[in-house]
Design a protein around this motif. Structure first.
Motif, mmCIF file in Angstrom:
data_model
loop_
_atom_site.group_PDB
_atom_site.id
_atom_site.type_symbol
_atom_site.label_atom_id
_atom_site.label_comp_id
_atom_site.label_asym_id
_atom_site.label_seq_id
_atom_site.Cartn_x
_atom_site.Cartn_y
_atom_site.Cartn_z
ATOM 1 N N MET A 7 0.828 -1.198 0.000
ATOM 2 C CA MET A 7 0.000 0.000 0.000
ATOM 3 C C MET A 7 0.863 1.248 0.000
ATOM 4 N N GLU A 12 -2.699 -0.264 -4.591
ATOM 5 C CA GLU A 12 -4.002 -0.556 -4.004
ATOM 6 C C GLU A 12 -4.674 -1.720 -4.717
ATOM 7 N N SER A 15 -3.090 -5.026 -3.687
ATOM 8 C CA SER A 15 -3.497 -5.352 -2.318
ATOM 9 C C SER A 15 -4.924 -5.888 -2.290
ATOM 10 N N LEU A 48 -9.231 0.480 0.638
ATOM 11 C CA LEU A 48 -8.461 0.572 -0.603
ATOM 12 C C LEU A 48 -9.232 1.370 -1.645
ATOM 13 N N GLN A 51 -8.623 5.008 -1.348
ATOM 14 C CA GLN A 51 -7.344 5.429 -1.927
ATOM 15 C C GLN A 51 -7.425 5.562 -3.450
#
Length: 220
Positions: A7, A12, A15, A48, A51
């Motif tokens: 991250m 993102e 992940s 996530l 982001q």
């Protein structure tokens, strides 16, 4: 630690792939007595999402705030008893039993809106993966019209219409999604891995929401 390092590097999407690959191995079914939807991985994926939306810029500020507040609401009840509320279904059962699932501040309603926000995101990413040359403003508008607009009132819809004018061009957004030494083909491949994982999770959640008759809730 591995996920945290990824991250920090800005991955993102990678992940999310890692997290969802573990989640979708267990299909929850629709029977609330046996269904299982893990709370923490779901909330991790939603974080996530924040982001990714940040990379679109201030135009997503309203949606970002809603997502953050809904995540906090679910985290708060999870922390009351992680042994029970590690399963999102238990949260829904609790509120349904208390007759508060459809209340404005319920965790059930938070789950509904987080699910729709993920619907928006997967629609957006899917369109970008098909054609990088598409106008990002149009892609965001199309994704919004399909996933969120049907459930918004006219005030929210009008706010999003104005916000669309602040969206960056698609090349800038794509570049922000990439990590160091990554090209578009690599990013496209990652998006194509992520989309079916998200769709599988969302299909399960929508089935559960229909079971609890929460799928038609609209904004207050």
């Amino acid at each position: 630690m591995k996920r945290r390092r990824e991250m920090e590097k800005g991955s993102e999407i990678r992940s999310a792939i890692e997290e969802l690959s573990m989640v979708v191995k267990v299909k929850p079914g629709v029977d609330p007595n046996v269904a299982y939807l893990p709370t923490k991985p779901f909330l991790y994926t939603c974080n996530l999402l924040i982001q990714i939306l940040d990379k679109i810029g201030p135009t997503m500020a309203v949606l970002r705030q809603d997502i953050h507040q809904n995540i906090q609401r679910l985290e708060k009840i999870y922390e009351l008893d992680p042994s029970i509320y590690s399963n999102l279904i238990e949260i829904l059962k609790k509120e349904a039993g208390e007759g508060v699932a459809k209340k404005p501040t319920s965790c059930a309603r938070a789950l509904v809106w987080l699910t729709r926000s993920l619907d928006f995101t997967v629609n957006l990413l899917e369109k970008l993966a098909k054609d990088v040359g598409q106008n990002l403003e149009q892609v965001v508008e199309d994704a919004y019209n399909v996933s969120l607009k049907p459930w918004h009132g006219w005030i929210s819809s009008a706010a999003y219409k104005v916000a669309l004018k602040l969206i960056p061009d698609n090349k800038t957004f794509i570049k922000l999604l990439m990590i160091e030494d990554e090209d578009y083909d690599m990013l496209k491949e990652e998006i194509q891995q992520l989309v079916p994982l998200l769709l599988s999770l969302l299909d399960d959640i929508h089935s559960i929401l229909r079971t609890f008759r929460l799928d038609k809730l609209k904004a207050n």
